[in-house]
Design a protein around this motif. Structure first.
Motif, PDB file in Angstrom:
ATOM      1  N   CYS A  79       5.793  14.649  -2.581  1.00  0.00           N
ATOM      2  CA  CYS A  79       4.667  13.717  -2.405  1.00  0.00           C
ATOM      3  C   CYS A  79       4.170  13.123  -3.716  1.00  0.00           C
ATOM      4  CB  CYS A  79       3.526  14.437  -1.689  1.00  0.00           C
ATOM      5  SG  CYS A  79       2.313  13.346  -0.913  1.00  0.00           S
ATOM      6  N   THR A  80       4.609  13.642  -4.835  1.00  0.00           N
ATOM      7  CA  THR A  80       4.114  13.194  -6.135  1.00  0.00           C
ATOM      8  C   THR A  80       5.207  12.477  -6.904  1.00  0.00           C
ATOM      9  OG1 THR A  80       2.683  15.141  -6.206  1.00  0.00           O
ATOM     10  CG2 THR A  80       2.971  13.939  -8.254  1.00  0.00           C
ATOM     11  N   ILE A  89      -0.316  10.433  -6.614  1.00  0.00           N
ATOM     12  CA  ILE A  89      -0.217  10.833  -5.218  1.00  0.00           C
ATOM     13  C   ILE A  89      -1.051   9.851  -4.407  1.00  0.00           C
ATOM     14  CG2 ILE A  89      -2.206  12.416  -5.226  1.00  0.00           C
ATOM     15  CD1 ILE A  89      -0.391  14.417  -3.694  1.00  0.00           C
ATOM     16  N   GLY A  90      -1.009   9.938  -3.105  1.00  0.00           N
ATOM     17  CA  GLY A  90      -1.814   9.073  -2.261  1.00  0.00           C
ATOM     18  C   GLY A  90      -3.026   9.808  -1.709  1.00  0.00           C
ATOM     19  N   PRO A  91      -3.886   9.108  -0.976  1.00  0.00           N
ATOM     20  CA  PRO A  91      -5.070   9.733  -0.381  1.00  0.00           C
ATOM     21  C   PRO A  91      -4.713  10.611   0.810  1.00  0.00           C
ATOM     22  CG  PRO A  91      -4.932   7.432   0.264  1.00  0.00           C
ATOM     23  CD  PRO A  91      -3.828   7.661  -0.733  1.00  0.00           C
ATOM     24  N   ALA A  92      -5.671  11.448   1.200  1.00  0.00           N
ATOM     25  CA  ALA A  92      -5.465  12.360   2.334  1.00  0.00           C
ATOM     26  C   ALA A  92      -6.709  12.348   3.216  1.00  0.00           C
ATOM     27  CB  ALA A  92      -5.164  13.775   1.843  1.00  0.00           C
ATOM     28  N   PRO A  93      -6.913  11.278   3.997  1.00  0.00           N
ATOM     29  CA  PRO A  93      -8.127  11.184   4.811  1.00  0.00           C
ATOM     30  C   PRO A  93      -8.112  12.152   5.995  1.00  0.00           C
ATOM     31  CG  PRO A  93      -6.671   9.325   5.244  1.00  0.00           C
ATOM     32  CD  PRO A  93      -6.074  10.063   4.090  1.00  0.00           C
ATOM     33  N   LEU A  94      -9.296  12.694   6.289  1.00  0.00           N
ATOM     34  CA  LEU A  94      -9.521  13.494   7.494  1.00  0.00           C
ATOM     35  C   LEU A  94      -9.735  12.545   8.661  1.00  0.00           C
ATOM     36  CD1 LEU A  94     -10.143  16.277   8.865  1.00  0.00           C
ATOM     37  CD2 LEU A  94     -12.539  15.866   8.250  1.00  0.00           C
ATOM     38  N   PRO A 104       7.698   7.429  -0.960  1.00  0.00           N
ATOM     39  CA  PRO A 104       7.577   6.798   0.358  1.00  0.00           C
ATOM     40  C   PRO A 104       7.194   7.761   1.484  1.00  0.00           C
ATOM     41  CG  PRO A 104       9.566   6.045  -0.752  1.00  0.00           C
ATOM     42  CD  PRO A 104       9.041   7.201  -1.553  1.00  0.00           C
ATOM     43  N   HIS A 105       7.150   9.067   1.232  1.00  0.00           N
ATOM     44  CA  HIS A 105       6.929  10.036   2.297  1.00  0.00           C
ATOM     45  C   HIS A 105       5.476  10.064   2.786  1.00  0.00           C
ATOM     46  CE1 HIS A 105      10.919  11.216   1.467  1.00  0.00           C
ATOM     47  NE2 HIS A 105      10.670  12.027   0.455  1.00  0.00           N
ATOM     48  N   THR A 106       5.295  10.562   3.996  1.00  0.00           N
ATOM     49  CA  THR A 106       3.972  10.851   4.541  1.00  0.00           C
ATOM     50  C   THR A 106       4.034  12.218   5.213  1.00  0.00           C
ATOM     51  OG1 THR A 106       4.355   9.931   6.766  1.00  0.00           O
ATOM     52  CG2 THR A 106       3.613   8.397   5.061  1.00  0.00           C
ATOM     53  N   GLY A 107       2.869  12.792   5.455  1.00  0.00           N
ATOM     54  CA  GLY A 107       2.816  14.067   6.150  1.00  0.00           C
ATOM     55  C   GLY A 107       1.480  14.262   6.825  1.00  0.00           C
ATOM     56  N   VAL A 108       1.424  15.208   7.753  1.00  0.00           N
ATOM     57  CA  VAL A 108       0.201  15.512   8.497  1.00  0.00           C
ATOM     58  C   VAL A 108      -0.080  17.005   8.368  1.00  0.00           C
ATOM     59  CG1 VAL A 108      -0.917  15.516  10.758  1.00  0.00           C
ATOM     60  CG2 VAL A 108       0.607  13.623  10.116  1.00  0.00           C
ATOM     61  N   TYR A 109      -1.337  17.330   8.054  1.00  0.00           N
ATOM     62  CA  TYR A 109      -1.764  18.729   7.936  1.00  0.00           C
ATOM     63  C   TYR A 109      -2.726  19.042   9.071  1.00  0.00           C
ATOM     64  CZ  TYR A 109      -4.026  22.929   6.037  1.00  0.00           C
ATOM     65  OH  TYR A 109      -4.531  24.194   5.853  1.00  0.00           O
ATOM     66  N   ASP A 122       8.663   7.837   6.750  1.00  0.00           N
ATOM     67  CA  ASP A 122       8.495   7.203   5.452  1.00  0.00           C
ATOM     68  C   ASP A 122       7.817   5.849   5.608  1.00  0.00           C
ATOM     69  OD1 ASP A 122       9.674   9.333   4.227  1.00  0.00           O
ATOM     70  OD2 ASP A 122      11.479   8.259   3.591  1.00  0.00           O
ATOM     71  N   MET A 123       7.169   5.407   4.536  1.00  0.00           N
ATOM     72  CA  MET A 123       6.637   4.050   4.503  1.00  0.00           C
ATOM     73  C   MET A 123       7.781   3.054   4.670  1.00  0.00           C
ATOM     74  SD  MET A 123       3.324   3.945   4.130  1.00  0.00           S
ATOM     75  CE  MET A 123       1.962   5.029   3.657  1.00  0.00           C
ATOM     76  N   PRO A 124       7.491   1.865   5.199  1.00  0.00           N
ATOM     77  CA  PRO A 124       8.557   0.886   5.418  1.00  0.00           C
ATOM     78  C   PRO A 124       9.140   0.376   4.109  1.00  0.00           C
ATOM     79  CG  PRO A 124       6.401  -0.082   5.851  1.00  0.00           C
ATOM     80  CD  PRO A 124       6.182   1.385   5.678  1.00  0.00           C
ATOM     81  N   ASN A 125      10.321  -0.201   4.222  1.00  0.00           N
ATOM     82  CA  ASN A 125      10.981  -0.861   3.102  1.00  0.00           C
ATOM     83  C   ASN A 125      10.798  -2.364   3.285  1.00  0.00           C
ATOM     84  OD1 ASN A 125      12.993  -2.186   1.458  1.00  0.00           O
ATOM     85  ND2 ASN A 125      13.959  -0.190   1.193  1.00  0.00           N
ATOM     86  N   ILE A 126       9.965  -2.955   2.437  1.00  0.00           N
ATOM     87  CA  ILE A 126       9.733  -4.402   2.477  1.00  0.00           C
ATOM     88  C   ILE A 126      10.100  -4.944   1.106  1.00  0.00           C
ATOM     89  CG2 ILE A 126       8.082  -6.262   2.935  1.00  0.00           C
ATOM     90  CD1 ILE A 126       6.408  -4.282   4.523  1.00  0.00           C
ATOM     91  N   ASN A 127      11.370  -5.301   0.945  1.00  0.00           N
ATOM     92  CA  ASN A 127      11.901  -5.687  -0.365  1.00  0.00           C
ATOM     93  C   ASN A 127      11.678  -4.573  -1.385  1.00  0.00           C
ATOM     94  OD1 ASN A 127      12.709  -8.296   0.534  1.00  0.00           O
ATOM     95  ND2 ASN A 127      10.584  -8.978   0.344  1.00  0.00           N
ATOM     96  N   GLY A 128      11.843  -3.357  -0.945  1.00  0.00           N
ATOM     97  CA  GLY A 128      11.647  -2.171  -1.763  1.00  0.00           C
ATOM     98  C   GLY A 128      10.896  -1.122  -0.974  1.00  0.00           C
ATOM     99  N   ALA A 129      11.242   0.145  -1.220  1.00  0.00           N
ATOM    100  CA  ALA A 129      10.571   1.237  -0.517  1.00  0.00           C
ATOM    101  C   ALA A 129       9.121   1.326  -0.977  1.00  0.00           C
ATOM    102  CB  ALA A 129      11.306   2.555  -0.788  1.00  0.00           C
ATOM    103  N   LEU A 130       8.205   1.297  -0.027  1.00  0.00           N
ATOM    104  CA  LEU A 130       6.775   1.285  -0.348  1.00  0.00           C
ATOM    105  C   LEU A 130       6.248   2.703  -0.505  1.00  0.00           C
ATOM    106  CD1 LEU A 130       5.589  -1.484   2.140  1.00  0.00           C
ATOM    107  CD2 LEU A 130       6.150  -1.738  -0.288  1.00  0.00           C
ATOM    108  N   ASP A 131       5.216   2.838  -1.340  1.00  0.00           N
ATOM    109  CA  ASP A 131       4.510   4.111  -1.480  1.00  0.00           C
ATOM    110  C   ASP A 131       3.032   3.817  -1.688  1.00  0.00           C
ATOM    111  OD1 ASP A 131       3.725   4.087  -4.428  1.00  0.00           O
ATOM    112  OD2 ASP A 131       5.886   3.815  -4.609  1.00  0.00           O
ATOM    113  N   GLN A 132       2.231   4.882  -1.779  1.00  0.00           N
ATOM    114  CA  GLN A 132       0.798   4.682  -1.966  1.00  0.00           C
ATOM    115  C   GLN A 132       0.288   5.353  -3.222  1.00  0.00           C
ATOM    116  OE1 GLN A 132      -2.110   5.645   1.115  1.00  0.00           O
ATOM    117  NE2 GLN A 132      -3.185   3.788   0.564  1.00  0.00           N
TER     118      GLN A 132
END
Length: 346
Positions: A220-221, A228-233, A246-251, A263-273
């Motif tokens: 994730c890093t 890293i990206g945010p982790a909203p409740l 590009p990964h995501t996960g659920v806790y 994974d996040m979509p690939n829009i002219n490149g793999a996206l991440d946050q």
């Protein structure tokens, strides 16, 4: 491949432009918004018009922060009493990188800022994370160590208990905190096992200490930047973790189980946050700003639905006109009482 664009919402410019360069925005308990002007002591208040429209609202100055405290990237929170706003640290002062230990508290009734001395012995706070705990106290990290401190507010004076946070396995730098309903705080480590399978940690209000239950099951890093990206409740009790990859996960806090998402979509490149913002919408979905690679243009927006830990869907949605020239980390989001999202970019 990019998912089909979804017109779930549209972006519109505010009728009255922000007077400076917009960075952090905070929603006050009276329904107005205060927004900081990047690298200055200035804050402005957005007051909706008499129909409740923030889009047609007006900006006005509030009191300036203490002289010499002109931060960028800092911890902040509106306190439960509605009267006080905490601002702590800053990766930059006057747009120069210093990782300051300065802080200030805003009294919304008196319209005054008061200096807040740092916890004893702290030389840095920087861009470190913060939360308001379930007991109503403010908890602030030190960016560059494993330390954290709890602030108690009396009048406009903040008293620090800096014995909190024992047992933290790595430094706090670039990590985020998610306050969970049971009084624990979730963080995914950004400074160990980079690029492989991140560890996660749980803080207990009862013991004032961290424990390390295990791994999240995916990378994730970003190993170079540690972003890293945010982790909203979410309203359904689950936590969505987005990443500097590009990964995501659920806790699931009830079972303490992680499930890797799509994974996040690939829009002219793999996206991440990497270091990007997210907002939980009234329908329980998450709006997120994403970009290809770390610190790269352009920004795209996605809406993520999490029906169950194993049922996550990501679709591309409308984006502001300036998004092509933005990187995900450059912007902020704030959910308004109308259900709209205020997006600002520095």
């Amino acid at each position: 491949h990019a998912p089909k664009a979804n017109a779930s919402g549209t972006w519109n410019m505010l009728t009255h432009a922000f007077p400076g360069t917009g960075d952090t925005a905070l929603l006050l308990t009276d329904g107005t918004v205060i927004m900081h002007d990047l690298c200055t002591v200035n804050w402005y208040r957005l007051t909706p018009d008499n129909t409740g429209s923030y889009k047609n609202g007006t900006w006005s100055s509030i009191a300036a922060m203490p002289s010499g405290y002109s931060p960028l990237y800092f911890g902040s929170a509106v306190m439960p009493d509605g009267q006080h706003v905490m601002v702590e640290g800053g990766e930059y002062l006057n747009c120069s990188a210093v990782w300051t230990n300065k802080g200030a508290i805003y009294d919304t009734v008196a319209n005054t800022w008061t200096n807040v001395p740092p916890p004893s012995g702290w030389t840095k706070i920087g861009d470190a994370q913060s939360v308001v705990r379930t007991d109503g106290l403010y908890m602030q990290a030190d960016c560059c160590t494993s330390h954290s401190a709890i602030g108690t507010i009396s009048g406009n004076t903040v008293t620090w208990n800096d014995t909190a946070g024992t047992g933290k396995a790595d430094v706090n730098d670039e990590e985020g905190w998610t306050q969970l309903p049971d009084g624990t705080i979730l963080t995914v480590d950004a400074n160990r096992d980079l690029g492989t399978n991140n560890d996660y940690e749980i803080f207990s209000e009862n013991t004032n200490s961290w424990t390390s239950p295990g791994k999240i099951g995916f990378s994730c890093t970003d190993p170079g930047s540690h972003e890293i990206g945010p982790a909203p409740l979410l309203p359904n009790g689950l936590v969505l973790q987005t990443c500097g990859t590009p990964h995501t996960g659920v806790y699931n806090p009830l079972t303490q189980v992680w499930t890797q998402g799509p994974d996040m979509p690939n829009i002219n490149g793999a996206l991440d946050q990497a270091d990007g913002p997210a907002a939980v919408l009234p329908n329980g979905n998450v709006l997120a700003a994403v970009s290809p690679g770390v610190f790269q243009n352009p920004t795209h927006f996605v809406e993520i639905s999490v029906k169950r830990a194993d049922k996550v869907k990501i679709v591309q949605v409308d984006e502001p006109a300036s998004a092509p020239s933005q990187q995900s980390w450059e912007s902020r989001m704030l959910v308004l009482p109308t259900g709209e999202v205020l997006w600002s970019s520095d």
